[in-house]
Write a protein that holds these residues in place. Structure first.
Motif, mmCIF file in Angstrom:
data_model
loop_
_atom_site.group_PDB
_atom_site.id
_atom_site.type_symbol
_atom_site.label_atom_id
_atom_site.label_comp_id
_atom_site.label_asym_id
_atom_site.label_seq_id
_atom_site.Cartn_x
_atom_site.Cartn_y
_atom_site.Cartn_z
ATOM 1 N N LYS A 1 5.872 -22.554 6.489
ATOM 2 C CA LYS A 1 5.153 -23.815 6.674
ATOM 3 C C LYS A 1 5.484 -24.370 8.066
ATOM 4 N N TYR A 2 4.569 -25.150 8.608
ATOM 5 C CA TYR A 2 4.816 -25.780 9.894
ATOM 6 C C TYR A 2 5.889 -26.859 9.754
ATOM 7 N N LEU B 1 1.820 -22.153 20.727
ATOM 8 C CA LEU B 1 2.224 -22.992 19.601
ATOM 9 C C LEU B 1 2.778 -22.078 18.518
ATOM 10 N N LEU B 2 4.088 -22.078 18.400
ATOM 11 C CA LEU B 2 4.764 -21.183 17.454
ATOM 12 C C LEU B 2 5.824 -21.994 16.718
ATOM 13 N N ILE C 1 -1.441 -18.958 14.659
ATOM 14 C CA ILE C 1 -0.710 -19.453 15.822
ATOM 15 C C ILE C 1 -1.755 -19.712 16.904
ATOM 16 N N TYR C 2 -1.409 -20.546 17.874
ATOM 17 C CA TYR C 2 -2.392 -20.959 18.869
ATOM 18 C C TYR C 2 -1.843 -20.744 20.276
ATOM 19 N N ILE C 3 -2.732 -20.287 21.167
ATOM 20 C CA ILE C 3 -2.430 -20.240 22.591
ATOM 21 C C ILE C 3 -3.329 -21.267 23.262
ATOM 22 N N ILE C 4 -2.735 -22.172 24.041
ATOM 23 C CA ILE C 4 -3.508 -23.176 24.745
ATOM 24 C C ILE C 4 -4.066 -22.553 26.021
ATOM 25 N N LEU C 5 -5.373 -22.425 26.079
ATOM 26 C CA LEU C 5 -6.015 -21.905 27.287
ATOM 27 C C LEU C 5 -6.155 -23.002 28.336
ATOM 28 N N CYS D 1 -9.357 -29.660 24.449
ATOM 29 C CA CYS D 1 -8.635 -28.398 24.677
ATOM 30 C C CYS D 1 -9.474 -27.202 24.247
ATOM 31 N N ASP D 2 -9.162 -26.063 24.831
ATOM 32 C CA ASP D 2 -9.621 -24.775 24.334
ATOM 33 C C ASP D 2 -8.380 -23.994 23.923
ATOM 34 N N VAL D 3 -8.375 -23.514 22.692
ATOM 35 C CA VAL D 3 -7.223 -22.757 22.196
ATOM 36 C C VAL D 3 -7.689 -21.426 21.622
ATOM 37 N N LEU D 4 -6.832 -20.440 21.739
ATOM 38 C CA LEU D 4 -7.073 -19.138 21.141
ATOM 39 C C LEU D 4 -6.326 -19.097 19.812
ATOM 40 N N ALA D 5 -7.053 -18.969 18.717
ATOM 41 C CA ALA D 5 -6.453 -18.993 17.380
ATOM 42 C C ALA D 5 -6.255 -17.562 16.887
ATOM 43 N N ILE D 6 -5.004 -17.230 16.558
ATOM 44 C CA ILE D 6 -4.639 -15.868 16.156
ATOM 45 C C ILE D 6 -4.077 -15.894 14.737
#
Length: 231
Positions: free
Chosen positions: A83-84, A72-73, A41-45, A94-99
């Motif tokens: 699946k997405y 992004l969930l 999942i991604y957080i948009i920084l 962009c900078d995103v935090l990938a979890i």
């Protein structure tokens, strides 16, 4: 951004922020596509990302546009091998935090505060989606575009002496994708709005000079801003 989103963003940053999890994404990059297995999942920084689906004939339909401190969930939580359901494409650098999805779900099940925040965030998103569908179905292409412009004002608007500047660059084609219309139809509607001095369009940015006009045209019910947004 509304209080629930801030709370969820803060909780996730508190638990997951590590510099080695930050990914730098160039404009036009696909973070994921429909039917791909969910790994992260991604957080948009910072930056702007669109989410949507591709019709079998290749036409894109954009569901929402996310900008800064958004999550992004786009899958069914806690489902085996999910699946997405949508694609995610960066509209800017962009900078995103990938979890890790598994790490995220494991923490959510253990942390009642985080799970409550996720539930509130999802329920707000559910209401937004229904309201957008209602607007597009009931108001036709012209009213659908008016509704999108109102939502863009709420999500990305900055008040200035001219009206409300929608502070993201957006093309005629991207507006068409948001309404599932054609670029030519969008151009005609925007031309009419410019001639009526309802909007100004310069350097791919729209300034709404007469928001009341758009609201009257779609019989706007003045829903709370956290419901009437494009995020």
């Amino acid at each position: 951004m509304n209080e629930v989103q801030l709370s969820l963003y803060s909780l996730l940053i508190q638990h997951f922020f590590e510099t080695d999890k930050i990914e730098h994404v160039k404009k036009g990059t696909l973070l994921f596509q429909e039917k791909e297995p969910v790994q992260k999942i991604y957080i948009i920084l910072n930056g702007t990302i669109s989410l949507g689906r591709v019709h079998e004939k290749g036409k894109e339909f954009v569901i929402k546009i996310l900008h800064n401190e958004e999550l992004l969930l786009e899958y069914q939580l806690f489902k085996h091998s999910p699946k997405y359901y949508f694609f995610a494409k960066s509209l800017t650098d962009c900078d995103v935090l990938a979890i890790s999805r598994q790490e995220f779900e494991d923490l959510a099940l253990k942390d009642p505060m985080l799970l409550t925040s996720i539930t509130s965030w999802l329920s707000t998103g559910y209401l937004k989606a229904h309201m957008k569908c209602q607007d597009l179905i009931m108001n036709g292409k012209k009213g659908g575009l008016y509704s999108i412009l109102i939502r863009l004002c709420h999500s990305f608007g900055i008040k200035n002496k001219e009206g409300i500047l929608i502070d993201i660059p957006i093309t005629h084609q991207e507006l068409a994708n948001l309404t599932f219309g054609t670029r030519e139809v969008i151009q005609r509607i925007l031309k009419d709005l410019r001639e009526r001095e309802v909007i100004d369009y310069s350097n791919q940015k729209i300034t709404v000079k007469n928001l009341a006009y758009l609201k009257r045209a779609v019989d706007c019910q003045n829903c709370p801003v956290d419901i009437c947004g494009l995020n």
